[in-house]
Design a protein around this motif. Structure first.
Motif, PDB file in Angstrom:
ATOM      1  N   ASP A  26       8.875   4.829  -3.973  1.00 49.85           N
ATOM      2  CA  ASP A  26       8.198   5.147  -5.237  1.00 49.85           C
ATOM      3  C   ASP A  26       6.705   4.863  -5.135  1.00 49.85           C
ATOM      4  N   TYR A  27       6.375   3.715  -4.558  1.00 52.78           N
ATOM      5  CA  TYR A  27       4.953   3.350  -4.467  1.00 52.78           C
ATOM      6  C   TYR A  27       4.209   4.292  -3.524  1.00 52.78           C
ATOM      7  N   GLN A  30       3.570   7.654  -5.134  1.00 51.22           N
ATOM      8  CA  GLN A  30       2.582   7.590  -6.213  1.00 51.22           C
ATOM      9  C   GLN A  30       1.179   7.268  -5.708  1.00 51.22           C
ATOM     10  N   HIS A  31       1.077   6.552  -4.568  1.00 47.97           N
ATOM     11  CA  HIS A  31      -0.236   6.102  -4.078  1.00 47.97           C
ATOM     12  C   HIS A  31      -0.412   6.375  -2.580  1.00 47.97           C
TER      13      HIS A  31
END
Length: 285
Positions: A26-27, A30-31
């Motif tokens: 997820d991280y 997103q980034h």
């Protein structure tokens, strides 16, 4: 993996990941631009997981390790976005030589200013004091960090007779293994994660030598072995390794150490520099 878009692979494999691996996924999704420049410790802290979870996530993505993962992530995205605003790829897109000259100047200026803004004056002072009291000073570094170590030797030996550097990796490891407690070890490693640099820091620390580690990433695994951490100030992505900004920031640290040594040594530094100048002058026409 090099032929496959990593971001697409993460999405397609998402349901097969463990609960903790999904937090990493997820991280990353997103980034992606931030992750490319993170150490494994920084990523694990940002995700709220352990380093081992990040390693497992990399294996789930069929990459050899964390550095391979970051390289695959950079290649899976817009490369220009993965670099600093004045990275080499952007320089290559300059319209003409005059614009290129201004951009190259900006790279050096930005690197020096970033290093200055994060400067630890007490760490600089402690390093200089240790050098002045040391029986010998040994420099370490590989690749462009090795160039910085060599430049430091060339500069410092004009005023100090006991500073040493060799570019051979085996000789560097040998020097670290036989370090004495009344010596100083200065290690250049912009990434903070070069295995040999970390091993050298461990060996010099265990020998009782005053160990200085010069790096951008203050959470380097070498931190427990360093008496002093000096932030060199230049951030690099995996494609940018050995960038001119990294060398510029390290050379700023070198010149600051040299200047402070010269100031504290007073007449002794001046006398040694005059002797060196005379020796070199005899080689000129």
């Amino acid at each position: 993996m090099a032929e496959t878009n990593l971001l697409i692979s993460i999405r397609s494999c998402y349901d097969q990941l463990t609960r903790l691996e999904k937090k990493v996924a997820d991280y990353v999704l997103q980034h992606p631009q931030e992750v490319v420049k993170m150490t494994i410790n920084e990523l694990s802290n940002s995700c709220g997981v352990g380093d081992t979870t990040v390693f497992r996530f990399c294996r789930s993505m069929n990459v050899g390790g964390y550095q391979d993962f970051k390289l695959a992530l950079a290649l899976s995205s817009n490369v220009n976005d993965m670099l600093d605003s004045k990275g080499e790829f952007n320089l290559a897109q300059s319209q003409d030589l005059h614009e290129l000259a201004q951009q190259v100047s900006g790279v050096f200026t930005d690197a020096v200013n970033e290093t200055l803004s994060s400067l630890d004056y007490d760490a600089i002072s402690r390093t200089v004091e240790a050098i002045l009291n040391a029986r010998s000073v040994h420099l370490f570094g590989f690749g462009n960090s090795g160039v910085s170590a060599l430049m430091m030797q060339n500069r410092m030996m004009r005023i100090l007779p006991n500073i040493f550097y060799t570019s051979d990796v085996h000789m560097q490891l040998t020097s670290a293994a036989t370090m004495q407690a009344d010596s100083v070890a200065i290690i250049f490693c912009n990434s903070g994660i070069t295995k040999d640099s970390i091993r050298i820091a461990q060996m010099t620390h265990e020998a009782g030598a005053f160990t200085v580690f010069i790096t951008k990433f203050m959470q380097t695994p070498a931190a427990p072995y360093a008496d002093v951490l000096l932030c060199s100030g230049a951030t690099e992505g995996p494609i940018q390794g050995g960038s001119i900004s990294g060398v510029a920031s390290q050379m700023y640290i070198v010149m600051l150490l040299y200047s402070e040594l010269f100031r504290r040594m007073e007449t002794r530094a001046q006398e040694n520099k005059i002797k060196a100048a005379h020796a070199i002058a005899e080689r000129k026409l």
